[in-house]
Write an enzyme that holds these catalytic residues in place. Structure first.
Site: not given
Ligand SMILES: [Mg+2]
Length: 390
Positions: A15, A109-110
């Site tokens: 993350d 983003d993960e």
């Molecule tokens: Mg994040």
């Protein structure tokens, strides 16, 4: 957690830390160590992402902007730019795919990444996580936090515990114990409302959910009740699932105003072809069919397609066919409203293109362009054709 084959799974949840704000800092080093607050691109009245410096002042995601300005008057407020974040996201996933094919993207983003085939111990997994962190830091100037566990739920919770830049391991057998003392809202699936309901029932720690009678949880949460209880006990048999592969890649553009300007039309179509080709290269795929769609001012729409006698993901190779199709579609003399390009019949690039050798020079140039765009955005480089429209 044992998988069906009996072997231990090792799953990472990766993350990015304060993603939007960190991208702004990566692009503008003057902002390093400063409070940066990215405002939502859609909802301009709320905070989309505060940097850690801004969080330290009490600013949080979804806070009204006027309130954030009240507590952090000296922070730099930036209107979010989704295109920039998408470019960095693409680069982030490209790095991850260098390590494993078994990736489940969860957002820009993960991602979950199953690394069971790469490492067999948590010690080795830690070293690998460190390497992934360093690569992302070096190439993108962004920091990530990583959780490592035998299942997804523990990896996810772990990645959140030592932000920014943390690596947290949940050792096999320790899943339940790891979760037990954490507040209920740390568990995926427990939102703000669920937390309130649980707190009203005097339930504050994850362990208490694990100890609740299943019947009561199902009464309170419906069918998800039993899943919540299993998660709270550190049990999760879900696999890391690859996204379904699309059968084609397409882009379309409605022009700012209807036009007969062939220079502009060609520039737009080339730009769409560039974007489709870039996506194929990122996915390491080739196409063998090109389609062009033209919609006229009266909404009459024509699509023309052609199967190639080679496979490619390079716009220069695909352009001659694309222009021929465009000319065929444009045989009516009417202003054009919308243009579309579709690349179909996709193959993994391991299948060798007939043009691999003669076009190797083209490919090198293309790789250089892709790299520059990866770091500075699609607009950073304009080729001769797309530049005409300016
Ligand atoms: Mg994040």
């Amino acid at each position: 957690m044992q998988s069906k084959s009996g072997t231990q799974k090792i799953i990472m949840h990766i993350d990015m830390d304060a993603f939007f704000a960190s991208v702004e800092k990566a692009l503008n080093p003057v902002l390093q160590n400063k409070a940066v607050i990215v405002i939502g691109a859609q909802t301009r009245s709320v905070v989309a992402c505060p940097s850690y410096e801004a969080r330290a002042l009490g600013v949080h995601t979804a806070m009204p902007v006027y309130q954030a300005k009240g507590i952090a008057p000296n922070a730099t407020f930036i209107h979010g730019n989704f295109g920039k974040y998408r470019t960095f996201s693409e680069a982030f996933f490209e790095i991850l795919y260098n390590y494993s094919e078994l990736i489940e993207p969860r957002s820009l983003d993960e991602a979950y990444i199953d690394v069971s085939h790469l490492v067999t111990s948590m010690k080795a997994a830690h070293a690998l996580a460190k390497e992934i962190q360093n690569t992302i830091q070096k190439q993108l100037h962004l920091s990530v936090s990583i959780g490592i566990a035998s299942n997804k739920v523990c990896a996810k919770v772990a990645s959140d515990l030592r932000k920014p830049g943390g690596i947290t391991i949940v050792h096999p057998g320790q899943e339940k114990c790891f979760l037990s003392e954490l507040p209920v809202e740390y568990l995926p699936g427990i939102g703000k409302r669920t937390k309130e309901i649980l707190n009203q029932l005097n339930i504050f720690h994850i362990e208490q959910i694990a100890n609740m009678p299943e019947k009561l949880l199902i009464e309170a949460f419906g069918r998800t009740g039993s899943a919540i209880r299993a998660f709270a006990s550190g049990e999760d048999f879900r696999n890391v699932e690859k996204p379904e592969e699309s059968k084609s890649v397409s882009r379309s553009k409605t022009l700012e105003e209807d036009t007969l300007n062939t220079h502009l039309i060609h520039a737009e179509v080339f730009r769409l072809l560039e974007e489709c080709s870039l996506q194929l290269r990122q996915e390491k795929r080739n196409c063998d069919t090109v389609a062009v769609t033209v919609r006229f001012s009266d909404f009459y729409t024509i699509s023309k397609q052609k199967k190639l006698n080679f496979t490619s993901n390079i716009e220069k190779e695909l352009w001659p066919t694309t222009t021929t199709l465009l000319q065929k579609a444009m045989h009516i003399h009417k202003p054009i409203r919308m243009l579309g390009v579709t690349l179909e019949n996709l193959y993994k690039t391991s299948q060798i293109s007939l043009f691999d050798y003669p076009f190797s020079k083209v490919k090198n140039i293309q790789q250089a362009i892709d790299k520059i765009r990866k770091y500075f955005g699609f607009e950073a480089i304009q080729t001769g054709r797309t530049f005409q429209k300016v």
